[in-house]
Write an enzyme that holds these catalytic residues in place. Structure first.
Site, PDB file in Angstrom:
ATOM      1  N   ASP A 270       0.861  -1.174   0.000  1.00 16.72           N
ATOM      2  CA  ASP A 270       0.000   0.000   0.000  1.00 16.72           C
ATOM      3  C   ASP A 270       0.905   1.234   0.000  1.00 16.72           C
ATOM      4  O   ASP A 270       2.130   1.146   0.149  1.00 16.72           O
ATOM      5  CB  ASP A 270      -0.982   0.001   1.183  1.00 16.72           C
TER       6      ASP A 270
HETATM    7  C1  BGC Z   1      -5.052   3.230   0.095  1.00 20.76           C
HETATM    8  C2  BGC Z   1      -5.219   2.226  -1.022  1.00 20.76           C
HETATM    9  C3  BGC Z   1      -5.092   2.913  -2.357  1.00 20.76           C
HETATM   10  C4  BGC Z   1      -3.747   3.589  -2.411  1.00 20.76           C
HETATM   11  C5  BGC Z   1      -3.456   4.261  -3.737  1.00 20.76           C
HETATM   12  C6  BGC Z   1      -3.811   4.078  -0.078  1.00 20.76           C
HETATM   13  O1  BGC Z   1      -3.783   5.142   0.815  1.00 20.76           O
HETATM   14  O2  BGC Z   1      -5.017   2.548   1.318  1.00 20.76           O
HETATM   15  O3  BGC Z   1      -6.454   1.572  -0.903  1.00 20.76           O
HETATM   16  O4  BGC Z   1      -5.262   2.001  -3.393  1.00 20.76           O
HETATM   17  O5  BGC Z   1      -3.690   4.564  -1.394  1.00 20.76           O
HETATM   18  O6  BGC Z   1      -4.161   5.423  -3.883  1.00 20.76           O
END
Ligand code: BGC
Length: 745
Positions: A270
């Site tokens: 993530d």
């Molecule tokens: C979130 C993810 C997301 C990623 C990219 C993160 O902060 O937890 O779910 O896909 O950002 O934007």
């Protein structure tokens, strides 16, 4: 167990892509390999010098959040024409519930209990996103979510492993289509692996402590199902799972995902979650974080740069071996081959259907209509008949707000395309009925009641007041958690004031989570829970209000009476002292100095009933349905057999309608205690007025399996109860036996 294959790919195709990846790998330097494992941020239509240089040097495998198609094409051009090995880029974007055409939030879509709705929504979203050059999305979010305080419940498919698995697979199929190489297919990403939904106190990014047995029985099944359906990628969670943050959790990524499930796709971290391993306190610095994440098996790093900065050093120090990197990089390259990017990296927007075209808007409207849950409808307040009405008051901060109805995770959708409730109500009723609109509160959080007088006056004049209240989109979603989930601001006071007028109240709620509605329930005549319904929310809601559409949605998550009941979900354990109506005593009814053991001595609170306000699976219709005559194909089955359960379902009303019939089981005695009910099947049944149908469900032994004390997935012989009905409180039931020798699955 056999290895999981990418969706609908022949063995030859898989082998040939893997072979191509392998031969490319042979030509790569360590730095180029690490490049493939690094994802950089886009800059909204601009390519900064450092990014262009990094791509030329082969240091970038993927870019996220660049949606300007010319810029995307230029990024691909730099990669193809100016980097040594000409490897195209993965272009990632959160297309969570639509790109330009915004569908209802995922939790709303889950209320449709419809694989068709979910698959079609994802398909349209993929097609729209692909026309901007996006080839990878970070969805579906399949974290089991049992805490409505957690803002990310909005992005989830609810509380139940069976429902979430089924709908999650539908979403993967919608994004990825029959083949990733097809025009309009994009790679999906099962996130957040794993356990993120159990964040303590519903606070985002918080610690999770989930016993292995519960993890396997509740949190992992949707991920296993997505892997089996061929989801192209996984994303590791931010959260600390039982002391080891997921992005450095070798057991989760290696033992479970690779060892047990043989998952062939790649895992992306993530956002910044590898760097955060040191913030968690798992590692001392970024270099150790890179080492921990690679060792765990995180193939690509999102945004933070610990791989870029330290992996080569770690290889030189023999802390990470090249063979390990080769496996990881080949997974990434394989996906690029599967997507057909080596043969066609560029996007020609004109070759795609128009964004927001009529068929997409129609699909979004249908999805919204199928997602609105009718929670209350006293004296058949709804549907409203335009014949008897002279004037309608439309009141509330969300009645005419095209932005807020879109919900969380809308990067690309625009309010200007939304059709609001007010607009749609006006269109539905035509010229003959007067509409009196009053916003009453500036936002859902406002406490300034200066416009209440006007709202009350408008309600007084009207035959019915439609209140459109709830939560603005910023109050749910990532990092947007609440400790109090009542209607915010002065909305409860607004309802109380309007209720005093005596005008019937239809309450439409737009929200990203279940709200606690117990206090306001008696003051309103009908409640339509629309969640955040997306671009076409207005017409979908108006169609339900005026009876053009008969609501059929069912809750994918339990609605608590108050936050003190959380966690509250239907599949709870029975406990040794289960709460019963007779054991329940409210604290107001306890005599003074009652002896310690004189109360019910059961698993209840003293200050609220133990039941939810609205149970999982609940949702009213303008039709009424009755279930009767439950029959089993046999009173007992062996491990090789299946069981058919049939019931007679009757539409007892004079309105045609759809009913989502639900099948639950209970394993009465097991080596690990089992939930009081577990969803194992559902089907939408269309019934005309007065019609009866015999409907049949099939249970296999697989449906009776669970992870036991030794973490073996198997069914145990004994007695099972089976229930069929319109929600998880289904009472119609009978029993059957599972007999024969236990079979380790
Ligand atoms: C979130 C993810 C997301 C990623 C990219 C993160 O902060 O937890 O779910 O896909 O950002 O934007």
């Amino acid at each position: 167990m056999s290895a999981i294959k990418p969706a609908l790919m022949s063995d030859e195709a898989i082998n040939s892509h893997a072979e191509l990846a392998k031969s490319l790998l042979k030509q790569m330097t360590i730095a180029e390999k690490i490049g493939q494992m690094s994802q950089f941020m886009g800059h909204e239509g601009v390519i900064p010098e450092y990014l262009s240089l990094a791509i030329k040097q082969g240091k970038v495998g993927s870019v996220l959040n660049e949606v300007d198609v010319d810029t995307v094409n230029e990024l691909q051009r730099i990669a193809i024409e100016e980097s040594r090995l000409r490897i195209p880029l993965l272009i990632g974007r959160d297309v969570i519930h639509g790109f330009k055409t915004i569908f209802p939030i995922p939790l709303a879509q889950a209320s449709s209990w419809s694989t068709e709705i979910i698959e079609q929504g994802a398909k349209i979203s993929a097609l729209e996103a692909a026309s901007s050059g996006i080839n990878w999305t970070f969805a579906p979010m399949i974290d089991i979510s049992r805490d409505p305080r957690w803002g990310r419940i909005a992005e989830s498919l609810g509380e139940d492993p069976f429902l979430c698995s089924t709908l999650g697979v539908a979403m993967v199929n919608g994004f990825q289509g029959d083949s990733l190489a097809n025009k309009g297919s994009i790679a999906a990403c099962a996130k957040h692996f794993a356990g993120y939904g159990a964040s303590e106190s519903g606070r985002d990014y918080n610690t999770t402590n989930i016993p292995e047995n519960e993890l396997r029985n509740v949190y992992l099944p949707p991920f296993k199902a997505a892997a089996e359906a061929g989801v192209a990628t996984f994303m590791s969670s931010f959260s600390d799972l039982n002391g080891v943050p997921a992005s450095g959790n070798e057991w989760l990524m290696q033992d479970i995902l690779r060892g047990e499930w043989h998952y062939p796709g790649f895992v992306v971290s993530d956002w910044d979650s590898i760097r955060q391993l040191s913030i968690h306190g798992l590692t001392a610095n970024d270099k150790d974080s890179a080492c921990a994440a690679v060792t765990a098996g995180i193939d690509m790093e999102m945004v933070s740069t610990t791989y870029h900065d330290y992996l080569e050093q770690l290889v030189n120090e023999d802390k990470v071996n090249v063979a390990q990197l080769d496996v990881m990089v080949s997974r990434i390259l394989t996906l690029k081959f599967e997507l057909g990017l080596f043969s066609n990296p560029y996007t020609e927007p004109a070759s795609y259907p128009q964004l927001l075209d009529d068929s997409s808007l129609k699909a979004a409207q249908n999805a919204a209509a199928k997602s609105c849950v009718l929670l209350k409808n006293d004296q058949q307040t709804l549907p409203l008949s335009t014949n008897g009405l002279n004037s309608i008051a439309v009141i509330g901060p969300l009645a005419d707000d095209g932005y807020e109805q879109l919900g969380t995770w809308v990067f690309d959708g625009e309010a200007k395309h939304s059709q609001t409730c007010l607009q749609a109500i006006k269109q539905s009723v035509g010229e003959n009925i007067e509409i009196h609109y009053c916003k009453a509160l500036e936002t859902t959080r406002s406490t300034n009641q200066q416009d209440f007088g006007e709202a009350v006056a408008k309600a007084k004049q009207a035959d019915v007041a439609i209140l459109v209240l709830g939560e603005e989109s910023i109050l749910s979603g990532e990092a947007h958690c609440r400790s109090n989930i009542d209607l915010p601001g002065s909305q409860e006071q607004l309802i109380a004031k309007i209720a005093q007028t005596g005008t019937p109240i239809v309450l439409v709620i737009m929200a990203g989570r279940p709200l606690t509605l117990e206090k306001i329930l008696p003051q309103v005549d009908a409640i339509l829970y629309a969640w955040h319904p997306g671009t076409m929310g207005g017409p979908a809601i108006a169609d339900i209000l005026f009876g053009k559409v008969n609501p059929s949605a069912k809750l994918p998550v339990t609605f608590p009476r108050n936050v003190g009941q959380i966690p509250l979900y239907y599949a709870q354990k029975h406990t040794g002292k289960p709460a019963t109506q007779t054991s329940f005593v409210h604290m107001n009814d306890i005599p003074n100095r009652a002896p310690q053991t004189s109360l019910g001595m059961a698993a209840t609170h003293l200050d609220t009933h133990f039941s939810p306000l609205f149970p999982f699976g609940f949702g009213l219709s303008y039709s009424t349905f009755e279930y009767a005559d439950i029959n089993l194909s046999s009173p007992a089955i062996t491990f090789e057999q299946t069981l058919q359960i049939s019931v007679t379902l009757t539409n007892t009303s004079d309105t045609a309608g759809d009913e989502i019939a639900q099948l639950y089981i209970r394993d009465l005695v097991a080596s690990v205690t089992r939930p009081i009910k577990e969803l194992k099947g559902f089907q939408t049944v269309q019934l005309s007025a007065g019609e009866s149908k015999i409907i049949t469900f099939t249970l296999t032994v697989q449906d009776l399996c669970f992870y036991d004390r030794k973490m073996q997935f198997r069914a145990e012989t004994g007695t099972f109860q089976v229930f069929v009905g319109s929600d998880c409180q289904a009472a119609l039931n009978c029993e059957f036996q599972l007999q024969g020798s236990t079979n380790e699955q």
